[in-house]
Structures are given as structure tokens and as C-alpha cells.
Write an enzyme that holds these catalytic residues in place. Sequence first.
Site, PDB file in Angstrom:
ATOM      1  N   HIS A 188      83.334  27.115  57.660  1.00 26.60           N
ATOM      2  CA  HIS A 188      82.560  26.293  56.727  1.00 26.60           C
ATOM      3  C   HIS A 188      83.409  25.236  56.026  1.00 26.60           C
ATOM      4  O   HIS A 188      82.968  24.111  55.831  1.00 26.60           O
ATOM      5  CB  HIS A 188      81.835  27.199  55.737  1.00 26.60           C
ATOM      6  CG  HIS A 188      80.796  28.041  56.404  1.00 26.60           C
ATOM      7  ND1 HIS A 188      80.655  29.386  56.207  1.00 26.60           N
ATOM      8  CD2 HIS A 188      79.849  27.709  57.335  1.00 26.60           C
ATOM      9  CE1 HIS A 188      79.676  29.843  56.974  1.00 26.60           C
ATOM     10  NE2 HIS A 188      79.177  28.862  57.659  1.00 26.60           N
ATOM     11  N   ASP A 245      76.199  21.685  62.844  1.00 28.37           N
ATOM     12  CA  ASP A 245      76.648  23.065  62.638  1.00 28.37           C
ATOM     13  C   ASP A 245      75.749  23.942  63.510  1.00 28.37           C
ATOM     14  O   ASP A 245      74.860  24.634  63.024  1.00 28.37           O
ATOM     15  CB  ASP A 245      76.492  23.395  61.150  1.00 28.37           C
ATOM     16  CG  ASP A 245      76.960  24.796  60.798  1.00 28.37           C
ATOM     17  OD1 ASP A 245      77.388  25.530  61.710  1.00 28.37           O
ATOM     18  OD2 ASP A 245      76.862  25.162  59.610  1.00 28.37           O
TER      19      ASP A 245
END
Lengths: 277, 277
Positions: free
Chosen positions: A62, A156
Site C-alpha cells: 500500500h 491496484d
Amino acid sequence: MELWYTEKQTENFGITAKIDKTLHTEQSDFQKVDMIHTLQFGKMLVLDGMVMTTDMDEFVYHEMISHVAMNTHPNPKKVLVVGGGDGGAIREIVKHPSVEKAVLAEIDGRVIEVSKQYLPQIACELTGNPKVDVQVIDGIKHVMEHKNEYDVILVDSTEPVGPAEGLFAKDFYQGIYEALKEDGIMVAQSESPWFNKDLIRRVYKDIASIFPVTRYYTAAIPTYPSGLWSFTLGSKKHDPLAVDESKLFDPPGTKYYSPHIHKSVFRLPKFVEELLK
Amino acid sequence: MELWYTEKQTENFGITAKIDKTLHTEQSDFQKVDMIHTLQFGKMLVLDGMVMTTDMDEFVYHEMISHVAMNTHPNPKKVLVVGGGDGGAIREIVKHPSVEKAVLAEIDGRVIEVSKQYLPQIACELTGNPKVDVQVIDGIKHVMEHKNEYDVILVDSTEPVGPAEGLFAKDFYQGIYEALKEDGIMVAQSESPWFNKDLIRRVYKDIASIFPVTRYYTAAIPTYPSGLWSFTLGSKKHDPLAVDESKLFDPPGTKYYSPHIHKSVFRLPKFVEELLK
């Protein structure tokens, strides 16, 4: 009785982790969504039989999908995350004071809900933050319908099979180019340099055919295949290697990214350099 | 029938690799020595149930334990490898033209012989190279009996259990300090920053208490626990971060190390930096 979660990461190789319980399991409209508790990594979100994130090492992915682009753009105000329903990328993005709006375009609302329930430290910014706009929509469609709007777009995605296949297509990268403002930057997660060489070559070539600046960097993620993961960055103007590291924003609470490694992550092992030629 | 080699790398986590045959298995005087053929990684040397090296990724470990120190020392002539019976570190060391003598001190002669037989591309310099001196001896004893003799000493050990335990002791590092010449450099493999935090802290602290320059770097090795491995460098004089990368020797045939990454491998993720404080 001992229970072990075993994941074949390739046809001939896998990881195995001892679990003490299965917290959740369901078939959503898009994929199988499982949450298990492992003794080594804590809670683990598994989509279609592939580890997406774990308590122990989620911060690597992340932070690294987010801060490299966010710290390359001088003033990122509007940011889009395609996929990323666990909320980890959004959590990192809103650490940057310049951000006015962070949009999450996740196709599978169940991933968002399950993450909120079981991974609150990852999904923490998906509720209650007025800057964050969570949309359960097809990210590809969203990208194609918006022009000249975003400063940073992050892809993502899950693996390039099933619902995420279109997120690795050249047309999609072209759409991202057009959805970005004149000095926008994109980053796409681009799998393992050990196990996904053909995909990496293609993604890099496609992005390089569209964006004037294309860069490739890696991060070490224990629960992802091979433990070495990669990201491909396409930029209309700003080069991540041209920043002054000493002046970069140091995002609070990171455990992997720091301005000190901003440039070094682009220094690649020789066999990875060769891949991109 | 499918056969899978499964290795518990920690109490609660492991890797699993499909194999098509067991090439060799024996109990030596020191450890269990197995050679298997995996479909993912090719041949795999396993000592006491732990992967030591594989055809696919052996180059990472062998290049990274060797070239960082070899390229930090301005003129390494005499080099010692403690352990490293597969010969991979020796193969990399003798690429440096300055080397006049490379001594291998491996306690278990069976590792050398099995490697010569099944891993000839790794063990290739263990026979026929007049600069290479292969000794089946206790490396600790050898180090303690030699003073002011070596330019570079590499500790290429197995895990800190069984025969290699003494290779992680402070007394041994002190012995290495004394076995090195006045500007000598040591490197010890120092396990995974994810799974061996206590060991890493101790090794770093011990080496830093003896050597004026202590540096820690990482490399990505898929078949080692967590996929992220580390090395601790102790130096009497030369700092690996003070070299001019543009003037470094580029060892022929490497696939991971290059002068381009010589300094960047010391730029550590934040959680690893924290470990060393």
C-alpha cells in the site's frame, strides 16, 4: 487437527500458512472472497484463492503503490484508485496534505465491506473522510468516461485473470493517459519479475508507448509470489528520478517507504533491467 | 502421484515446490544432505531440511554475498569463504582480477562433493583453478589460527542452528577482525528482516562493536524465508557507500549485482532501518 492454507502461486510452487480460523467465506458476483486468520501473518484477505493482503505485510504494497507517484507529483489534488477495495492505497494517499479528493473505483462492493469488517486498520479511511469518495463501479468505465481530471491514478488490481484482466490492457492505459491532467502520473501493480516476465515486458512496453516517462520499481512483499513485486509508473511530465529526495514529504506512519528510498527502488537487479530492454 | 517438497521456514509458514525426483540423499557427519529436482527452480540443495541454493535463484545470494565487499576493497588479493561448500561465492570471487588466492573453509566435504556432482555451474571453480584452495576444515578454527592475512572474509553459513551456530557468535567476528589485514572487510549472511529480527539486531550490534564501519544490505531471494535476505558488512577502513560507482569493476556474467545497485542495496525499508537502531 492442524489447518494450513496452501496457495499454488505458480503451477509448481506455492506458500503454506498455518491458520486457526476461517473468519469469512463467500462467492460475490465477481469472485470468491475469503478472510482467514493465519498465525504468521495475522488476518489474510484471499480473492479467488490468491492472497491479496495480510495484517503483517500489507504496508509494503500500500505504501509503495501510493507514495512513489504521490511524491513525484508536485501537487496531487485529485487521485483515483482503480480496484484496491481493501482501502490500503486510499489510506496512504490521504496522508498527503495536498489531496482534496481521493476516489476509489472498486467493482466488487463485497471486498470493501469484508475489509471494513475484518481489516479496519487498512480500510480506516473508507468511512467518515469527506475527501474520500468510495464508488462501487467498473473502474475501466470510470476511467474511459473522465478526461483531463486526475493528477494521479493507481491501478491496484488483482492478478490478470478474471475481473482484473482488462486492467492490464493497452486500451486501458490509453484511457488513463486521457483521464490524467497534463502533468498526471499513473502507477500499475505489475506482478513478480521472477514469475511474470512476459506480462511485465508487455505492460512496460504498452505504458512506454503512451507515456513520455516510464519507470519500473520493486518492493519486497513476503506473501506475494516470489516475495519480489513490481510497479510500473507512467508519467506525462514529472520524472520520479528527478526529485530532490531531501525535499520530499515524509508520509507519517510508514514502515517501508521513506524519501530515503524513493530513488533507490528504481535501481534494479541486472536480470530485471534485462527484462525491460 | 504428485510429490511436493514442503519446507516449514518458520513454525507457521512454509514454501512448497513440486518435484519430479530426488537425486541424492544422505546423512553426512554434520547434517542431512539432499538434492532434489523441482519443476519451478531446477535442482535444489537442501541441508537439514532447509533450502540452501537452487539453479534458478542461486545467482542472487552468491553475487550479493561476494561483490559488494569485493568492490568495496580497492585491491582484494586473498579471500576466505567460511562455509559456502557449493562453491557459488568462490565462483564470483575469482571473477575479480586482483584475486591471487581464494580459500574455501567448508566443514562438510560431502556438501562440496554433492555440489560438484549435481550443481556443476555453481561449483565450477572448485576444481582446476590454481587460485582456489578448497579445504575441508572447521572455518572457525581456521579463522582463529590466522592473523592479519585476508583482505576479504565471507561467512557463507547455513541457518544459526546445528553446525553453523558458532558462525553467528561475537567471538567469531572478533577472530575475523584479527584474521583480516588492516583494511580488510567481512560480510556475513544475516537471515530475513521479516523473520529473524532478534538475530539481525544481535549480529549487527556485535559486528558494530568490533568494526569501525558496519553496514547492512538486502537482496531478494525467492526460495529463502520471506524472499528478502540480508547481509551484514564489517570493515576496518573502506566504506561501501564511499565508492565511486562509475569506477567499480563490473563482474562478468552477473544477473543481480551491478555497480549500478552497489549503493542502493543499503537503502533500507523503514522497518529494517528501525531494526538496526
